[in-house]
Every structure is written in structure tokens, then in C-alpha cells.
Design a protein around this motif. Sequence first.
Motif, PDB file in Angstrom:
ATOM      1  N   MET A 190    -106.587  11.220 -47.260  1.00 15.73           N
ATOM      2  CA  MET A 190    -105.772  12.325 -46.765  1.00 15.73           C
ATOM      3  C   MET A 190    -106.037  13.607 -47.546  1.00 15.73           C
ATOM      4  O   MET A 190    -105.979  14.700 -46.988  1.00 15.73           O
ATOM      5  N   LEU A 191    -106.348  13.458 -48.821  1.00 13.20           N
ATOM      6  CA  LEU A 191    -106.668  14.637 -49.621  1.00 13.20           C
ATOM      7  C   LEU A 191    -107.967  15.273 -49.129  1.00 13.20           C
ATOM      8  O   LEU A 191    -108.093  16.504 -49.099  1.00 13.20           O
ATOM      9  N   SER A 192    -108.912  14.462 -48.721  1.00 12.31           N
ATOM     10  CA  SER A 192    -110.171  14.985 -48.183  1.00 12.31           C
ATOM     11  C   SER A 192    -109.928  15.763 -46.904  1.00 12.31           C
ATOM     12  O   SER A 192    -110.549  16.802 -46.664  1.00 12.31           O
ATOM     13  N   ARG A 193    -109.001  15.271 -46.083  1.00 14.75           N
ATOM     14  CA  ARG A 193    -108.678  16.000 -44.859  1.00 14.75           C
ATOM     15  C   ARG A 193    -107.995  17.324 -45.183  1.00 14.75           C
ATOM     16  O   ARG A 193    -108.282  18.359 -44.594  1.00 14.75           O
ATOM     17  N   LEU A 194    -107.097  17.272 -46.159  1.00 11.25           N
ATOM     18  CA  LEU A 194    -106.392  18.484 -46.555  1.00 11.25           C
ATOM     19  C   LEU A 194    -107.362  19.552 -47.045  1.00 11.25           C
ATOM     20  O   LEU A 194    -107.198  20.736 -46.746  1.00 11.25           O
ATOM     21  N   LEU A 195    -108.386  19.125 -47.773  1.00 13.79           N
ATOM     22  CA  LEU A 195    -109.354  20.068 -48.337  1.00 13.79           C
ATOM     23  C   LEU A 195    -110.533  20.321 -47.407  1.00 13.79           C
ATOM     24  O   LEU A 195    -111.402  21.133 -47.726  1.00 13.79           O
ATOM     25  N   ASP A 196    -110.573  19.607 -46.276  1.00  9.55           N
ATOM     26  CA  ASP A 196    -111.669  19.753 -45.310  1.00  9.55           C
ATOM     27  C   ASP A 196    -113.013  19.490 -45.987  1.00  9.55           C
ATOM     28  O   ASP A 196    -113.947  20.303 -45.918  1.00  9.55           O
ATOM     29  N   LEU A 197    -113.140  18.338 -46.638  1.00  9.00           N
ATOM     30  CA  LEU A 197    -114.340  18.002 -47.385  1.00  9.00           C
ATOM     31  C   LEU A 197    -115.396  17.368 -46.483  1.00  9.00           C
ATOM     32  O   LEU A 197    -115.076  16.744 -45.472  1.00  9.00           O
ATOM     33  N   SER A 198    -116.647  17.514 -46.891  1.00  5.80           N
ATOM     34  CA  SER A 198    -117.741  16.829 -46.213  1.00  5.80           C
ATOM     35  C   SER A 198    -117.746  15.360 -46.626  1.00  5.80           C
ATOM     36  O   SER A 198    -117.017  14.947 -47.536  1.00  5.80           O
ATOM     37  N   LEU A 231     -96.994  15.552 -43.286  1.00  6.30           N
ATOM     38  CA  LEU A 231     -96.268  14.700 -42.349  1.00  6.30           C
ATOM     39  C   LEU A 231     -96.934  13.332 -42.222  1.00  6.30           C
ATOM     40  O   LEU A 231     -96.255  12.298 -42.166  1.00  6.30           O
ATOM     41  N   LEU A 232     -98.267  13.326 -42.181  1.00  5.21           N
ATOM     42  CA  LEU A 232     -98.976  12.063 -42.092  1.00  5.21           C
ATOM     43  C   LEU A 232     -98.771  11.233 -43.350  1.00  5.21           C
ATOM     44  O   LEU A 232     -98.580  10.006 -43.281  1.00  5.21           O
ATOM     45  N   TRP A 233     -98.795  11.890 -44.505  1.00  7.71           N
ATOM     46  CA  TRP A 233     -98.541  11.178 -45.766  1.00  7.71           C
ATOM     47  C   TRP A 233     -97.152  10.558 -45.756  1.00  7.71           C
ATOM     48  O   TRP A 233     -96.971   9.377 -46.120  1.00  7.71           O
ATOM     49  N   LEU A 234     -96.150  11.314 -45.341  1.00  3.89           N
ATOM     50  CA  LEU A 234     -94.776  10.826 -45.351  1.00  3.89           C
ATOM     51  C   LEU A 234     -94.625   9.632 -44.420  1.00  3.89           C
ATOM     52  O   LEU A 234     -93.975   8.629 -44.756  1.00  3.89           O
ATOM     53  N   LEU A 235     -95.239   9.712 -43.260  1.00  4.24           N
ATOM     54  CA  LEU A 235     -95.191   8.615 -42.305  1.00  4.24           C
ATOM     55  C   LEU A 235     -95.866   7.371 -42.882  1.00  4.24           C
ATOM     56  O   LEU A 235     -95.367   6.247 -42.752  1.00  4.24           O
ATOM     57  N   SER A 236     -97.003   7.577 -43.536  1.00  2.28           N
ATOM     58  CA  SER A 236     -97.722   6.452 -44.137  1.00  2.28           C
ATOM     59  C   SER A 236     -96.916   5.813 -45.258  1.00  2.28           C
ATOM     60  O   SER A 236     -96.914   4.588 -45.424  1.00  2.28           O
ATOM     61  N   GLU A 237     -96.231   6.635 -46.049  1.00  2.00           N
ATOM     62  CA  GLU A 237     -95.404   6.097 -47.132  1.00  2.00           C
ATOM     63  C   GLU A 237     -94.277   5.225 -46.585  1.00  2.00           C
ATOM     64  O   GLU A 237     -93.992   4.150 -47.113  1.00  2.00           O
TER      65      GLU A 237
END
Length: 491
Positions: free
Chosen positions: A120-128, A240-246
Amino acid sequence: MDKPGSIFIGAGERPQELLLKYANRHGLIAGATGTGKTVSLQIMAEAFSRAGVPVFLADVKGDLAGLSQAGTPNPKIDERVAKLGLEGYKPGPSPVIFWDLFGEKGHPIRTTISDMGPLMLSRLLDLSDAQEGILSIVFQIADDQGLLILDLKDLQALLTFAAENAKDIGAQYGNVSSASVGAIQRKLLTLKQQGGEMFFGEPALELADLMRATWDGRGTINVLAADRLMETPQLYSTFLLWLLSELFEELPEVGDPEKPKLVFFFDEAHLLFDDTPKALIDRIETVVRLIRSKGVGIYFVTQNPIDVPESVLGQLGNRVQHALRAYTPREQKAVKAAAETFRENPAFEVTEAITQLGVGEALVSLLEAKGVPGMVDRTLIRPPASRMGTVSDEERRATIAASPVDSRYNDSLDRESAYEILTRRAENATQEAERAKAVAERERERKRAAPRRSNRQSTTEAFTKSVVRTIGTQIGRALIRGILGSITKGR
């Protein structure tokens, strides 16, 4: 109004009541801007609260904060109350806790970098893909060395450590490119400048604080201030996705309870799916499909049903569809898609009705006995008991001050974690290097200061050595002559 075991949404040909037993089968509130989606969300949140079900929702425009205040008399509301025959209708506030990732309009919400995880952090940072791989390596190093990654400076310190020890790390974990590490560091800096530093840290949010009930049995409505958050949509959707996953990972299985343990409303739901990697879409679909057995209901709020992937849309059993416009091909497609999801009503044509609905009207289809979708009905939505609109700064501050979690999250903590440990290691290594350098310098100074012994011999030394050599030679010759003489006589 509400009957035991159900909440009253509105009425058309017949009353439309959402059965609490099937409220965890998820739902959709859709419609064009200005058609009444927010009011539908508001009256459902109020009703769930009255039924003792906690609610979490994002306040994108600021007008859902009015849930904390009693509604004011209004001729239009009075007219609707009379038309729907709402006996016992009375304006009143709901129990609200305000939250804000930036800590400005509510209690701060924090989580740790470790809890967010590399995906999820990679998505937040838009990483390759390559950068995501390095992030996964960094998390693995932290696990192997027992380093906590709590906030952004912890992650930045670990990335620096990985870059400085790339050769050793590469042999065990995989290649670590300094260019990729630099790119991640730049994106972390951008996130920090956008306020992300407030979100990552401790004390982390305890899910139990989202599932509170008041002394009189009403569920708390948790309102997340999202007006500023919407300026960084990736942070909004990732949170929101993190909270749902938690919730999915921590809550126990309860099957189909008599009422949900918690209900989520995802406003601007399209942000959850825009430019989302397939891996995350699959994760959302899995969570939506399985979290209902944890007693959690999810309601997506968006303009068009086509904003939600079909794999997720098919799991939304309770539908409230406000008016849609059909001027463009995309809008026409949305109308058709929305109409096809309803159980038909022979009394009207669904496709036409969707474009003709007035403000405060909706096509409603709710799950009935045994979870079967009810026949769609053109419904007049009930009015809310709370204020339709925002709150003043004084009203917000008073609500925050009276909150049961007022003192728990306001002050941040900064315990020892990766940053402190790696900094201490670096300082110790520097001190060791300085000590070794000092010892070497002292040794060089000692050698320079010691008196040098001359290789030249004095006259006495030379004479003595000459005498010794002469005597030694004479004795040697005498011994040889004696030996040879003895041998000769023997013959």
C-alpha cells in the motif's frame, strides 16, 4: 419510524426498510451532483447509529459535520415529514467523533509505516516495480534486524542504510540501486511536504475507538474531515484501503449477525479504484467479499455505478440510486448499467425513471428475506434529524472537547525505532574510527620520537671485534693442527 431490526429509508409504493440482518451485505449510493446522495448517506448514518451500530464516513465537502448538531425547522422538511407520515419525528444530533489525518479539524489519525506495509505504501508513493522491490527489501531488513519502522524518518534512515551497504545487502536480498533509492527518497519528501508526516507515527489508531457506543446504546458516528485530504487523493484512498484491511485482519469471524458491528461509507468511491494496480483491485475485491463475515458493511458513494469495478459492484446488495444525466455516451452507459442492476418493477421503466428523478428521490432496492433483492421502487427519501450542512468552528471545538478519546491521540509519541538505532550505530562507528585513527597517530608519533641507533662502529668496537676474530682464528687453526697431528702419528 424505524421498526425493530430495520431502518426506514423512505417510501414509494411501499415503505423501503433496510433490514439490519442484511446490512452487512454492503450497498451503493449513486447519483449525479446535487441529486441528494449526501442526504441519503446522512439519514442512513443516523439510523445505523440509533440502532446501536457505529459508523465511519469521510466528510469530503464538510457538510456531514452537521450530523453532530440538531436540525432546524424547515417548511420543506415539515412537508416531507407529513407526506411520509413520520410519527415521532424530532430533530436531534447524533453522537459524533471528529477525526482528521492532519489533526486540524479532529483528533489525529495515525498509523505506523510497518502497519501500512510495502504494497500500500508503494501505491501511495506511485512507485515503479523496481522501486517497490527495494521497499520490500528494506522492510525485510527491518524485520531481520528487529528495527521498528514507525514514521517517515525511520523509513528514510533504512533507505539510506540500504544504499550505503548496497553491496552486502545485494548478496543476501537482491540488487539495491542507488538511483531507485534516491527516487523513493524524493517521493517521501513530497509526501512529507503534503502533510504525510502527521499520518505516520504513534499513538496509532485503535480500531476499538471507531466502534464505540454511547451510554444510551447509540453507535458513534466517526466523521473524517476529508476536504484537505482530497487534495492528495492517493493518500485518501490508500488510508481508506488500509483501514478496511486492518478491520479485515483484526476482527473475528461472526457470520451474519443480527446487526453489523460497523458500517463504512466510502464517499468519492471512484478514487479508491482510479489508476489502481490490479493487485490492489484484487485485494479490495477480496476484502469486500469476505469482510461481511466480520460483521462490517461497506457502502460506496459515487456519481456513477460504473465508477465501481463489476467484481465489486456485484457484491453490493442494497442500492439507492439517485438521478443520473444521460447527455453523453458515457452517461448513457451509466444509466443503462444502473438500470440493469435492479430487479425490475412492472409499474415503470427503470431506465427512464433514473433520468426523471427529482432531488430527494431515488430508486431503491434493498435485500429482503433470505437476502433476495427487493423489487426496485421509486422512493421519496426521509429527511434527516440532524443539520443538513456544516458546523461552525466553535461547534466543532465543543464536539472535539467532549469526545471520549480527547486526550488519547492529541500528543504524538516518538519511541526508539529504526532512525534512532541506525543513528546510534553510525555515531558509534564514527567514534570507533576516530579512536582507531588516534591510536595509529600515537604509534606513529612514538616511533618518530624514539632515538635512532647508528650503524657506524666506534674505534673501540672495531678493535675489539678485530681481536676477537683474530683469537678465534688462531684457536681454530691450533685445534685443526692438533687433530691432524694425532691422525698422522696413528699411521
